[in-house]
Design an enzyme around this catalytic site. Sequence first.
Site, PDB file in Angstrom:
ATOM      1  N   ASP A 198      -4.035  -3.575  12.251  1.00 43.05           N
ATOM      2  CA  ASP A 198      -3.991  -4.095  10.879  1.00 43.05           C
ATOM      3  C   ASP A 198      -4.584  -5.504  10.845  1.00 43.05           C
ATOM      4  OD1 ASP A 198      -2.776  -1.761  10.145  1.00 43.05           O
ATOM      5  OD2 ASP A 198      -0.775  -2.623   9.875  1.00 43.05           O
ATOM      6  N   LYS A 201       0.881  -1.176   0.000  1.00 46.64           N
ATOM      7  CA  LYS A 201       0.000   0.000   0.000  1.00 46.64           C
ATOM      8  C   LYS A 201       0.908   1.212   0.000  1.00 46.64           C
ATOM      9  CE  LYS A 201      -3.575   2.236   2.905  1.00 46.64           C
ATOM     10  NZ  LYS A 201      -4.021   2.369   4.315  1.00 46.64           N
ATOM     11  N   HIS A 221      -2.843   1.658  16.266  1.00 49.34           N
ATOM     12  CA  HIS A 221      -2.029   2.770  15.776  1.00 49.34           C
ATOM     13  C   HIS A 221      -2.878   3.701  14.911  1.00 49.34           C
ATOM     14  CE1 HIS A 221      -1.792  -0.497  12.827  1.00 49.34           C
ATOM     15  NE2 HIS A 221      -1.577   0.420  11.895  1.00 49.34           N
ATOM     16  N   HIS A 270      -6.635   2.114  14.487  1.00 51.31           N
ATOM     17  CA  HIS A 270      -7.013   0.777  13.997  1.00 51.31           C
ATOM     18  C   HIS A 270      -5.899  -0.208  14.317  1.00 51.31           C
ATOM     19  CE1 HIS A 270      -4.249   2.222  10.941  1.00 51.31           C
ATOM     20  NE2 HIS A 270      -4.079   0.975  10.564  1.00 51.31           N
TER      21      HIS A 270
END
Length: 336
Positions: free
Chosen positions: A224, A203, A278, A222
């Site tokens: 991962d 990404k 994070h 969020h």
Amino acid sequence: MGERNQSVQSIASSALDTDTIPAEFIFPKVEQPGVNTFDGPVPEIPTVDLSDPDKENRTRSIVRAAKEWGFFQVVNHGIPGHVITKLQEAGTEFFGLPQEEKEVYAKPPDAKSIEGYGTKLSKGTQSWADHLFHKIWPPSSINYQFWPQNPPSYREANEEYAKYVKEVADEVFRSISIGLGLKDHESVLKEAVGGEDLQYMMKINYYPPCPRPDLAFGVPPHTDLSALTILVPNEVPGLQVFQDDHWIDVQYIPNALVIHIGDQIQIATNGYYKSVLHRTTVDKNKVRMSWPVFLEPPGEFVVGPIPQLLSEDNPPKYKPKMFKDYAYCKLNKLPQ
Ligand code: OGA
Ligand code: NI
């Protein structure tokens, strides 16, 4: 909330000389980075030197960091500086292209995969970021239609990086697997999240300058959904991790890689390692970019707690589940 096709990059360029941002980017007061970033003495986020010739020491440091933080940086990791620089230059050039040229790689509207160029449309407040997703490993999983042809160096830069980042991933998997203390220790964890079939999803995050960095997020808080995330940042700070009830700034270390434990490792280890919460802030004047690679199980691969870890004292905390179903529930905010 309707469809928004406009990139944040173009919204940002028209907001350049103002001191406001559109309302859909403003987070509720208590969540704003300007309000709850910790401003005091902070514990130091671990950095692991992967060139330490003492293998046991290296393993121990990785295990400790993964266990205590779920997050660490690695230096002297074996990826040559020029490979990282080339990856960054190619991505930076792509985002510098005119909007129409980037749109050629737009994520198709009804596609199941997240691959392609775009900007995330959240149900709630919007993120101050655009991105490009595409797989880089294994070669059989690659859809070159989402790899920019311009700049011409893009393909080679990503192919080269993929080869090296795999080595780093294997070292991290080996170490945290040993940390579980199981008998067939070195490979058990990687096997539990897909083994050699793990897919490497690149990404590129592009966070344009933001007139009100105190009100917006590049990426809101969020964890991962990957097994492991390995990230290259640019020199503009912005990543923060949540530890002991505080949001802590991650220091930029030139040439370091940032490693996150993701949800699939938390599930496979029945919570022994935890995926780290994070978020990213944005900068008033500078473009921030980052290149996370998400190591994900194939969609049909079932991830659940490793049986040898379970006992009467350690009953399963998670249901075994196909990765694609886990991802679907998480992205649509449904219970797992
Ligand atoms: C993400 C993310 C962090 C960063 O894209 O999931 O957490 O530093 N990015 O950009
Ligand atoms: Ni993330």
